[in-house]
Design an enzyme around this catalytic site. Sequence first.
Site, PDB file in Angstrom:
ATOM      1  N   ARG A 110       2.087   2.363   8.994  1.00 33.17           N
ATOM      2  CA  ARG A 110       2.959   3.536   8.847  1.00 33.17           C
ATOM      3  C   ARG A 110       4.079   3.539   9.882  1.00 33.17           C
ATOM      4  NH1 ARG A 110       0.840   7.864   5.812  1.00 33.17           N
ATOM      5  NH2 ARG A 110      -0.416   6.917   4.210  1.00 33.17           N
ATOM      6  N   ARG A 131       7.585   9.642   8.689  1.00 31.59           N
ATOM      7  CA  ARG A 131       8.223  10.912   9.042  1.00 31.59           C
ATOM      8  C   ARG A 131       8.431  11.126  10.529  1.00 31.59           C
ATOM      9  NH1 ARG A 131       4.052  14.071   5.594  1.00 31.59           N
ATOM     10  NH2 ARG A 131       2.964  12.281   6.449  1.00 31.59           N
ATOM     11  N   ARG A 158      14.747  10.782   3.587  1.00 34.50           N
ATOM     12  CA  ARG A 158      13.722  11.497   2.820  1.00 34.50           C
ATOM     13  C   ARG A 158      14.231  12.843   2.299  1.00 34.50           C
ATOM     14  NH1 ARG A 158      10.432  13.915   0.364  1.00 34.50           N
ATOM     15  NH2 ARG A 158       8.171  14.026   0.666  1.00 34.50           N
ATOM     16  N   ASP A 188       3.346   2.353  -1.550  1.00 34.57           N
ATOM     17  CA  ASP A 188       2.101   3.096  -1.340  1.00 34.57           C
ATOM     18  C   ASP A 188       0.975   2.441  -2.119  1.00 34.57           C
ATOM     19  OD1 ASP A 188       1.344   5.903  -0.014  1.00 34.57           O
ATOM     20  OD2 ASP A 188       0.080   5.561  -1.762  1.00 34.57           O
ATOM     21  N   TYR A 204     -10.037   7.666  -4.475  1.00 41.39           N
ATOM     22  CA  TYR A 204      -8.948   8.585  -4.852  1.00 41.39           C
ATOM     23  C   TYR A 204      -9.037   8.964  -6.321  1.00 41.39           C
ATOM     24  CZ  TYR A 204      -6.289   8.517  -0.504  1.00 41.39           C
ATOM     25  OH  TYR A 204      -5.890   8.705   0.792  1.00 41.39           O
TER      26      TYR A 204
HETATM   27  O1  CP3 Z   1       5.132   1.766   7.033  1.00 37.81           O
HETATM   28  C1  CP3 Z   1       4.165   1.455   6.292  1.00 37.81           C
HETATM   29  O2  CP3 Z   1       2.999   1.341   6.715  1.00 37.81           O
HETATM   30  C2  CP3 Z   1       4.442   1.101   4.848  1.00 37.81           C
HETATM   31  C3  CP3 Z   1       4.294   2.147   3.925  1.00 37.81           C
HETATM   32  C4  CP3 Z   1       2.947   2.743   3.571  1.00 37.81           C
HETATM   33  C5  CP3 Z   1       2.842   4.079   3.121  1.00 37.81           C
HETATM   34  N1  CP3 Z   1       1.567   4.281   2.694  1.00 37.81           N
HETATM   35  C6  CP3 Z   1       3.949   5.031   3.075  1.00 37.81           C
HETATM   36  C7  CP3 Z   1       3.676   6.469   2.956  1.00 37.81           C
HETATM   37  C8  CP3 Z   1       1.671   2.175   3.492  1.00 37.81           C
HETATM   38  C9  CP3 Z   1       1.199   0.792   3.921  1.00 37.81           C
HETATM   39  C10 CP3 Z   1       0.810   3.159   2.914  1.00 37.81           C
HETATM   40  C11 CP3 Z   1      -0.607   2.912   2.606  1.00 37.81           C
HETATM   41  C12 CP3 Z   1      -1.447   4.063   2.223  1.00 37.81           C
HETATM   42  N2  CP3 Z   1      -1.141   5.114   1.396  1.00 37.81           N
HETATM   43  C13 CP3 Z   1      -2.805   4.208   2.600  1.00 37.81           C
HETATM   44  C14 CP3 Z   1      -3.565   3.217   3.446  1.00 37.81           C
HETATM   45  C15 CP3 Z   1      -3.258   3.421   4.877  1.00 37.81           C
HETATM   46  C16 CP3 Z   1      -3.961   4.603   5.482  1.00 37.81           C
HETATM   47  O3  CP3 Z   1      -3.249   5.470   6.007  1.00 37.81           O
HETATM   48  O4  CP3 Z   1      -5.187   4.624   5.435  1.00 37.81           O
HETATM   49  C17 CP3 Z   1      -3.289   5.393   2.031  1.00 37.81           C
HETATM   50  C18 CP3 Z   1      -4.681   5.958   2.192  1.00 37.81           C
HETATM   51  C19 CP3 Z   1      -2.232   5.953   1.269  1.00 37.81           C
HETATM   52  C20 CP3 Z   1      -2.268   7.173   0.451  1.00 37.81           C
HETATM   53  C21 CP3 Z   1      -1.307   8.173   0.970  1.00 37.81           C
HETATM   54  N3  CP3 Z   1       0.067   8.141   0.781  1.00 37.81           N
HETATM   55  C22 CP3 Z   1      -1.590   9.344   1.724  1.00 37.81           C
HETATM   56  C23 CP3 Z   1      -2.974   9.749   2.175  1.00 37.81           C
HETATM   57  C24 CP3 Z   1      -0.372   9.987   1.961  1.00 37.81           C
HETATM   58  C25 CP3 Z   1      -0.169  11.318   2.613  1.00 37.81           C
HETATM   59  C26 CP3 Z   1      -0.496  11.365   4.024  1.00 37.81           C
HETATM   60  C27 CP3 Z   1       0.734  11.188   4.829  1.00 37.81           C
HETATM   61  O5  CP3 Z   1       0.684  10.520   5.848  1.00 37.81           O
HETATM   62  O6  CP3 Z   1       1.748  11.778   4.440  1.00 37.81           O
HETATM   63  C28 CP3 Z   1       0.653   9.196   1.404  1.00 37.81           C
HETATM   64  C29 CP3 Z   1       2.105   9.454   1.435  1.00 37.81           C
HETATM   65  C30 CP3 Z   1       2.898   8.446   2.229  1.00 37.81           C
HETATM   66  N4  CP3 Z   1       2.748   7.087   2.153  1.00 37.81           N
HETATM   67  C31 CP3 Z   1       3.968   8.729   3.134  1.00 37.81           C
HETATM   68  C32 CP3 Z   1       4.460   7.495   3.581  1.00 37.81           C
HETATM   69  C33 CP3 Z   1       5.621   7.244   4.502  1.00 37.81           C
HETATM   70  C34 CP3 Z   1       4.524  10.106   3.484  1.00 37.81           C
HETATM   71  C35 CP3 Z   1       5.490  10.434   2.398  1.00 37.81           C
HETATM   72  C36 CP3 Z   1       6.489  11.476   2.774  1.00 37.81           C
HETATM   73  O7  CP3 Z   1       7.567  11.126   3.283  1.00 37.81           O
HETATM   74  O8  CP3 Z   1       6.219  12.642   2.488  1.00 37.81           O
END
Ligand code: CP3
Length: 355
Positions: A33, A37, A46, A82, A159
């Site tokens: 990540r 944000r 965003r 994602d 999920y």
């Molecule tokens: O920079 C990176 O790592 C690359 C992008 C990336 C995202 N999600 C972007 C994202 C990666 C590798 C993921 C993987 C992901 N997505 C996982 C595995 C990693 C982990 O955290 O365990 C999981 C479980 C998800 C599912 C997911 N997507 C969740 C639980 C959420 C919401 C929680 C949060 O942090 O907001 C997302 C949304 C998400 N994925 C965002 C981002 C940047 C936030 C989106 C926004 O801007 O609102």
Amino acid sequence: MGTEANTGKVTDHAFLDACKCRPTTITPVWLMRQAGRYLSEYREIREKYSFIEMCKTPDVAVEVTLQPVELLGVDAAIIFADIMLPLEGMGVDFEFSEGGGPVIRSPVGSTQDVQKLRVAQAQEAVPYLLEAIKSARERLRDRVPLIGFSGAPFTLASYLIEGGQSRNWLATKKFMYTEPSAWHSLMEKLTDTLVSCLKEQAKAGAQALQVFDSWVGCLSPLDYDRFVMPHSKRLFDSIKDLDAPAIHFGTDTATLIERIRDAGGDVIGVDWRIPIDEARERIGYDRAIQGNLDPAVLFAPLDIIREKVLDILNRAGSRPGHIFNLGHGVLPGTPPDNVKAMIDMVHEINSRETG
Ligand code: CP3
């Protein structure tokens, strides 16, 4: 130094060398990540798009992928996408709630629900992702390697069944125990889809592949063996001959670490709940290890951050095959200056010690 796995020639990239347990002059560091944000540069983009729109617009996804490379000096980029996205190609309807994570409109609850799911091929399920990878490689010009990724079958199944985030994964476990053949059929369909997505990402230019089994730590070791291992192992076996090392990541896996290693992966990702020297000893020195700073430490004063970074580097020792990372993703609200300072510390401390 550990020569067991020092095979092949050293590349220009510390990250790729470390994945293969080859010696490096710095400890490579990147963060899960790392684009997100906590960066004002991310929030600016965003504001104009939804998260899904960002993922599906290759120019935007590439722009955001490059932000941490330019702003922070990380040693690898990870494509902006994602783990949920391939599910769309399987016929799953989901959305991202504002700040609350993924929501599945009709969660999987029966054998019939599993039967309705299609195995998807990457070209139809995530064409924008493959395009973004090609374009990111061009824009990176080999400055740092590019990581592609997918979810692991268990984490995606959880999920699909829970309908979103969960505290105790009760619906998932209940489904596993009461509908074992539907469970295995679901895991097979997910595995087939994910193998296609990972292979095509490598073909499009991803130089390493991380598989996120973020929530697998909720399982007992015996349930892991029975309900997860055969599928995760098949996934890793199917991608092991690609020209891209595989990283097998999970959280809360201190009780599962040998099993996760046995399922596969050139690199095993661990979180802060296990000291990294203990994890390395249990995993064995023929695999690389990735981790394991608690993301909450990035909210601490710099002297505390330094103490924790030093501790991890000392525990990892001088043996090749350590990639510095957090134990889980960067948290929203993390001060970007602390992230940058931490990355500089990893580079400085390590290059001073190894000369
Ligand atoms: O920079 C990176 O790592 C690359 C992008 C990336 C995202 N999600 C972007 C994202 C990666 C590798 C993921 C993987 C992901 N997505 C996982 C595995 C990693 C982990 O955290 O365990 C999981 C479980 C998800 C599912 C997911 N997507 C969740 C639980 C959420 C919401 C929680 C949060 O942090 O907001 C997302 C949304 C998400 N994925 C965002 C981002 C940047 C936030 C989106 C926004 O801007 O609102």
